[in-house]
Design a protein around this motif. Sequence first.
Motif, PDB file in Angstrom:
ATOM      1  N   GLN A 275       0.828  -1.201   0.000  1.00  0.00           N
ATOM      2  CA  GLN A 275       0.000   0.000   0.000  1.00  0.00           C
ATOM      3  C   GLN A 275       0.865   1.256   0.000  1.00  0.00           C
ATOM      4  OE1 GLN A 275      -2.491  -0.479   3.448  1.00  0.00           O
ATOM      5  NE2 GLN A 275      -3.982  -1.797   2.399  1.00  0.00           N
ATOM      6  N   ARG A 276       1.930   1.233   0.748  1.00  0.00           N
ATOM      7  CA  ARG A 276       2.817   2.392   0.790  1.00  0.00           C
ATOM      8  C   ARG A 276       3.472   2.623  -0.578  1.00  0.00           C
ATOM      9  NH1 ARG A 276       3.980   4.685   5.627  1.00  0.00           N
ATOM     10  NH2 ARG A 276       3.146   3.653   7.491  1.00  0.00           N
ATOM     11  N   ILE A 277       3.906   1.559  -1.219  1.00  0.00           N
ATOM     12  CA  ILE A 277       4.520   1.693  -2.547  1.00  0.00           C
ATOM     13  C   ILE A 277       3.500   2.248  -3.532  1.00  0.00           C
ATOM     14  CG2 ILE A 277       5.481   0.391  -4.492  1.00  0.00           C
ATOM     15  CD1 ILE A 277       6.724  -1.517  -2.359  1.00  0.00           C
ATOM     16  N   GLU A 278       2.311   1.716  -3.517  1.00  0.00           N
ATOM     17  CA  GLU A 278       1.276   2.165  -4.455  1.00  0.00           C
ATOM     18  C   GLU A 278       0.858   3.605  -4.184  1.00  0.00           C
ATOM     19  OE1 GLU A 278      -1.762  -0.770  -4.044  1.00  0.00           O
ATOM     20  OE2 GLU A 278      -0.706  -2.247  -5.315  1.00  0.00           O
ATOM     21  N   ALA A 279       1.056   4.070  -2.961  1.00  0.00           N
ATOM     22  CA  ALA A 279       0.728   5.457  -2.619  1.00  0.00           C
ATOM     23  C   ALA A 279       1.848   6.419  -3.005  1.00  0.00           C
ATOM     24  CB  ALA A 279       0.440   5.569  -1.125  1.00  0.00           C
ATOM     25  N   GLY A 280       2.933   5.886  -3.564  1.00  0.00           N
ATOM     26  CA  GLY A 280       4.041   6.738  -3.983  1.00  0.00           C
ATOM     27  C   GLY A 280       5.089   6.970  -2.921  1.00  0.00           C
ATOM     28  N   GLU A 281       4.990   6.257  -1.811  1.00  0.00           N
ATOM     29  CA  GLU A 281       6.003   6.369  -0.770  1.00  0.00           C
ATOM     30  C   GLU A 281       7.248   5.576  -1.162  1.00  0.00           C
ATOM     31  OE1 GLU A 281       4.433   5.469   3.073  1.00  0.00           O
ATOM     32  OE2 GLU A 281       2.560   6.557   2.725  1.00  0.00           O
ATOM     33  N   TRP A 282       8.351   5.851  -0.490  1.00  0.00           N
ATOM     34  CA  TRP A 282       9.589   5.123  -0.754  1.00  0.00           C
ATOM     35  C   TRP A 282       9.746   4.004   0.282  1.00  0.00           C
ATOM     36  CZ3 TRP A 282      14.576   7.877  -2.747  1.00  0.00           C
ATOM     37  CH2 TRP A 282      14.308   8.442  -3.993  1.00  0.00           C
ATOM     38  N   VAL A 283       9.828   2.778  -0.208  1.00  0.00           N
ATOM     39  CA  VAL A 283      10.116   1.623   0.633  1.00  0.00           C
ATOM     40  C   VAL A 283      11.526   1.181   0.273  1.00  0.00           C
ATOM     41  CG1 VAL A 283       9.452  -0.720   1.262  1.00  0.00           C
ATOM     42  CG2 VAL A 283       7.689   1.000   0.780  1.00  0.00           C
ATOM     43  N   PRO A 298       8.762  -6.205  -5.323  1.00  0.00           N
ATOM     44  CA  PRO A 298       8.528  -5.269  -6.428  1.00  0.00           C
ATOM     45  C   PRO A 298       8.255  -3.856  -5.922  1.00  0.00           C
ATOM     46  CG  PRO A 298       7.288  -7.293  -6.767  1.00  0.00           C
ATOM     47  CD  PRO A 298       7.841  -7.363  -5.384  1.00  0.00           C
ATOM     48  N   GLY A 299       8.893  -2.881  -6.588  1.00  0.00           N
ATOM     49  CA  GLY A 299       8.669  -1.486  -6.245  1.00  0.00           C
ATOM     50  C   GLY A 299       9.560  -0.938  -5.155  1.00  0.00           C
ATOM     51  N   THR A 300      10.353  -1.796  -4.507  1.00  0.00           N
ATOM     52  CA  THR A 300      11.264  -1.308  -3.477  1.00  0.00           C
ATOM     53  C   THR A 300      12.520  -0.744  -4.120  1.00  0.00           C
ATOM     54  OG1 THR A 300      12.207  -3.528  -3.213  1.00  0.00           O
ATOM     55  CG2 THR A 300      10.421  -2.901  -1.725  1.00  0.00           C
ATOM     56  N   LEU A 301      13.205   0.111  -3.379  1.00  0.00           N
ATOM     57  CA  LEU A 301      14.399   0.792  -3.868  1.00  0.00           C
ATOM     58  C   LEU A 301      15.599   0.372  -3.032  1.00  0.00           C
ATOM     59  CD1 LEU A 301      12.874   4.365  -4.295  1.00  0.00           C
ATOM     60  CD2 LEU A 301      13.059   2.551  -6.023  1.00  0.00           C
ATOM     61  N   ASN A 302      16.755   0.291  -3.664  1.00  0.00           N
ATOM     62  CA  ASN A 302      17.941  -0.196  -2.978  1.00  0.00           C
ATOM     63  C   ASN A 302      18.909   0.941  -2.644  1.00  0.00           C
ATOM     64  OD1 ASN A 302      20.884  -2.097  -3.803  1.00  0.00           O
ATOM     65  ND2 ASN A 302      19.779  -2.106  -1.879  1.00  0.00           N
ATOM     66  N   PHE A 303      18.960   1.283  -1.368  1.00  0.00           N
ATOM     67  CA  PHE A 303      19.992   2.180  -0.846  1.00  0.00           C
ATOM     68  C   PHE A 303      20.691   1.404   0.255  1.00  0.00           C
ATOM     69  CE2 PHE A 303      17.021   5.044  -2.802  1.00  0.00           C
ATOM     70  CZ  PHE A 303      17.770   6.133  -3.249  1.00  0.00           C
ATOM     71  N   PRO A 322       7.187  10.015   2.549  1.00  0.00           N
ATOM     72  CA  PRO A 322       7.419   9.077   3.651  1.00  0.00           C
ATOM     73  C   PRO A 322       8.379   7.957   3.240  1.00  0.00           C
ATOM     74  CG  PRO A 322       5.088   9.582   3.464  1.00  0.00           C
ATOM     75  CD  PRO A 322       5.747  10.147   2.235  1.00  0.00           C
ATOM     76  N   VAL A 323       9.199   7.534   4.176  1.00  0.00           N
ATOM     77  CA  VAL A 323      10.207   6.494   3.943  1.00  0.00           C
ATOM     78  C   VAL A 323       9.970   5.329   4.892  1.00  0.00           C
ATOM     79  CG1 VAL A 323      12.667   5.919   4.035  1.00  0.00           C
ATOM     80  CG2 VAL A 323      11.941   8.161   3.158  1.00  0.00           C
ATOM     81  N   PRO A 347      11.851   8.107   9.642  1.00  0.00           N
ATOM     82  CA  PRO A 347      11.179   6.993   8.957  1.00  0.00           C
ATOM     83  C   PRO A 347       9.769   6.757   9.473  1.00  0.00           C
ATOM     84  CG  PRO A 347      13.440   6.415   9.506  1.00  0.00           C
ATOM     85  CD  PRO A 347      13.155   7.711  10.196  1.00  0.00           C
ATOM     86  N   ALA A 348       8.866   6.420   8.543  1.00  0.00           N
ATOM     87  CA  ALA A 348       7.456   6.219   8.890  1.00  0.00           C
ATOM     88  C   ALA A 348       7.175   4.810   9.377  1.00  0.00           C
ATOM     89  CB  ALA A 348       6.583   6.530   7.678  1.00  0.00           C
ATOM     90  N   ALA A 349       7.920   3.815   8.870  1.00  0.00           N
ATOM     91  CA  ALA A 349       7.646   2.423   9.215  1.00  0.00           C
ATOM     92  C   ALA A 349       8.882   1.594   8.924  1.00  0.00           C
ATOM     93  CB  ALA A 349       6.440   1.896   8.429  1.00  0.00           C
ATOM     94  N   GLN A 350       8.824   0.316   9.295  1.00  0.00           N
ATOM     95  CA  GLN A 350       9.968  -0.572   9.074  1.00  0.00           C
ATOM     96  C   GLN A 350       9.505  -2.009   9.056  1.00  0.00           C
ATOM     97  OE1 GLN A 350      11.602  -2.595  11.807  1.00  0.00           O
ATOM     98  NE2 GLN A 350      10.500  -1.847  13.599  1.00  0.00           N
ATOM     99  N   ALA A 351      10.355  -2.853   8.470  1.00  0.00           N
ATOM    100  CA  ALA A 351      10.153  -4.299   8.517  1.00  0.00           C
ATOM    101  C   ALA A 351      11.521  -4.954   8.498  1.00  0.00           C
ATOM    102  CB  ALA A 351       9.320  -4.777   7.331  1.00  0.00           C
TER     103      ALA A 351
END
Length: 468
Positions: A275-283, A298-303, A322-323, A347-351
């Motif tokens: 949901q966060r990715i689809e909302a345009g947030e950065w995961v 899918p849709g996650t970014l690698n830093f 949000p990150v 950061p807004a959330a984590q896993a």
Amino acid sequence: MTNTDDFTITAIETPTLGDRSYVVHDGEVAFVIDPQRDIDRVLSVLDEHQVRLTDVFETHIHNDYLTGGLALAERTGAAYHVNAADDVSFERSPITDGDVVAVGERMRVTAISTPGHTFTHLSYALADAATGDSVSDDTAAESAAVFSGGSLLFGATGRPDLLGHEHADTLARHQHASAHRLAELLPDEAELFPTHGFGSFCAATQSDATESTVGQEKRSNPVLTQDEQTYVRELLDGLGDWPAYYVHMSPANASGPSEPDLDPPEVADAAALRQRIEAGEWVVDLRNRTAFAAGHAPGTLNFGLDGGFATYLGWLITWGTPVTLLGASAEDVAEAQRELIRIGIDPAAQATGEPHQWAVGELVSFGTATFADLEQVRHHRPVVILDVRRAEEAAASHIVDSVNIPLHDLPAQLSQIPAGEVWVHCASGYRASVAASLIDASGRTPVAVDDTFDDAAGAGLPMAGTEA
């Protein structure tokens, strides 16, 4: 840690941002220079040495990180010294050129006006009370150290263009005069303790030095060996882009950042991440580039945490997005969180765990390769060679027919990447992986060149540029 005859100077390093803060004490009381926002590191040093903090000094309103100065002063009751000429919205102990602050019975700190990195920049000279109370008179020869912030650095100076290109020439000339003032006021043996210059984009150029003295800089630093006109011309000609997030730091510092919350962010499951990715947030996946390429949600970014994590994330992100952080362990998430709060991103959330736990459905992947692989494949089929190094790097040397879109411009220019199979490279692989994750998240499948650019010519790839 550095020990002078009478004082102990402990550097608190932030290598990912290229900065140092300093804790200085005489065994009883201490002062701090340019603390970063995560002040628990400073408090730990004070506790370790069992000293009481009485004063906090800022050399300037910082452009590359959020200060912890106000929060530290409020936590400890220390006086907070900020240039009287700086327009700030909090209570401080105003300080100006020539002011002397007694820290305990033995230490004397003198403010020296050194404009150049900013218009109101101050350096601070440390002397023993037994030798006098100012470096502006005959006691200058007794000064033990100078904390030069973004003025005189190891083999360089702070860059003069962060307040706007329209001020760069004027500030560069101030920088030259300020460095010469320090060299004239202070003894050759005075130790130099800059805040910037360890990879920070606040430094005009970089040096490998880890320590220096005023005398060493007199012999080797361009600002002290070149005339003003030559120094200004070469300095301004050599400046490149600086991280976009810098524009947010100075206003935030002038407002007085609060002490950060380092408690773990809320936990998000796979559905919430989607949901966060689809909302345009950065995961953001914090794993190294090899692991990310092999399989990621899918849709996650690698830093990855193994490179310039906070600098590049802060540079590329649309401010305010949000990150969410994905890490193999809680320790990885905590490390990333600490780095981000230094530049004002909470950061807004984590896993944590494994990538299959972060995905709704199957993982995705993309290929990795070397420059030798690229040399082979280009003879068999057409490929797009995307160079995401900075423009000045590409101008010096690049692969013939490659397309240069600097990494910091890529989020806004993804649609400008030519059609076809995209092989993306940088200088060592880190930026290429960030770029590949952006391309992958946009719906195209890249190949990330995980190799050192110095190997490109040796692999047989045709090169061009001023150094080719």
